[in-house]
Scaffold this active site. Structure first.
Site: not given
Ligand code: GRF
Length: 200
Positions: A12, A106, A108, A173
């Site tokens: 996502s 990255n 997180h 995010e």
């Molecule tokens: C996210 O929550 C990110 O913070 C973590 O892994 C997840 C990835 O989600 N590192 P997606 O695959 O981008 O939906």
């Protein structure tokens, strides 16, 4: 500037980056998606967006060094300048980090340095914090450790489950990761020790 996004799963965040590039907010080329998992839905997203992708699965290599060597070959072929880890469930070796020093980002799902590791949402919820949220940071040799670029606060509600909290964190995010990439691409991030200054 040419970007590669590394994913292991849903993708996502990859989707949010694809859209920010499409809208012209990130002025760079999203040249490659790298996955260590052939079943990652991120690969479907890449295909639908017309982005080249490669699957490099660790089980096909006898050492981590060989596995990463293959990835580096792909990155070099595509002349990648910036690597964005987006749900890539694997630590990169010190050798890889050195090779792309200060050019790996990255995301997180917790406010670092709290709740490092693969269960950032659940660990924060179980601990009972009232505020959590995602962190975008530069990658260094230690897990979830490099200089922090952006964070966003998400309130934990009494009725939250891991799923409902993760959903609100994901929404943040999808805002801060593309923004951090945009700032990087525009040369506006200056690392000073552990701090990252955002230049005007
Ligand atoms: C996210 O929550 C990110 O913070 C973590 O892994 C997840 C990835 O989600 N590192 P997606 O695959 O981008 O939906």
């Amino acid at each position: 500037m040419r970007i590669a996004v590394f994913c292991s799963g849903k993708g996502s965040n990859l989707q949010a980056i694809i859209e920010a590039v499409k809208r012209g907010e990130i002025k760079a080329e999203l040249s490659l998606v790298v996955s260590d998992n052939k079943d990652a839905y991120a690969l479907v997203r890449a295909r639908e967006a017309g982005i080249e992708s490669v699957v490099v699965e660790p089980k096909n290599f006898s050492t981590r060094e060989d596995f990463e060597k293959k990835i580096i070959e792909h990155l070099e072929k595509k002349k990648i300048d910036l690597v964005c880890l987006a749900g890539f469930m694997r630590m990169l070796s010190p050798n890889f980090v050195r090779r792309y020093r200060n050019r790996i980002l990255n995301i997180h799902p917790a406010l670092l340095p709290s709740f490092k590791g693969t269960q950032g949402v659940k660990d924060a919820l179980d601990y009972g914090v009232k505020i959590t949220g995602p962190t975008v940071h530069f990658v260094d040799e230690k897990m979830d450790h490099g200089p922090i670029i952006l964070q966003s606060a998400v309130e934990v509600k009494d009725e939250d489950t891991e799923e409902t909290l993760a959903e609100r964190i994901h929404r943040e995010e999808h805002k801060i990761y593309p923004l951090a990439i945009k700032l990087f691409v525009e040369g506006k991030l200056k690392i000073v020790g552990r701090r990252v200054m955002i230049l005007e």
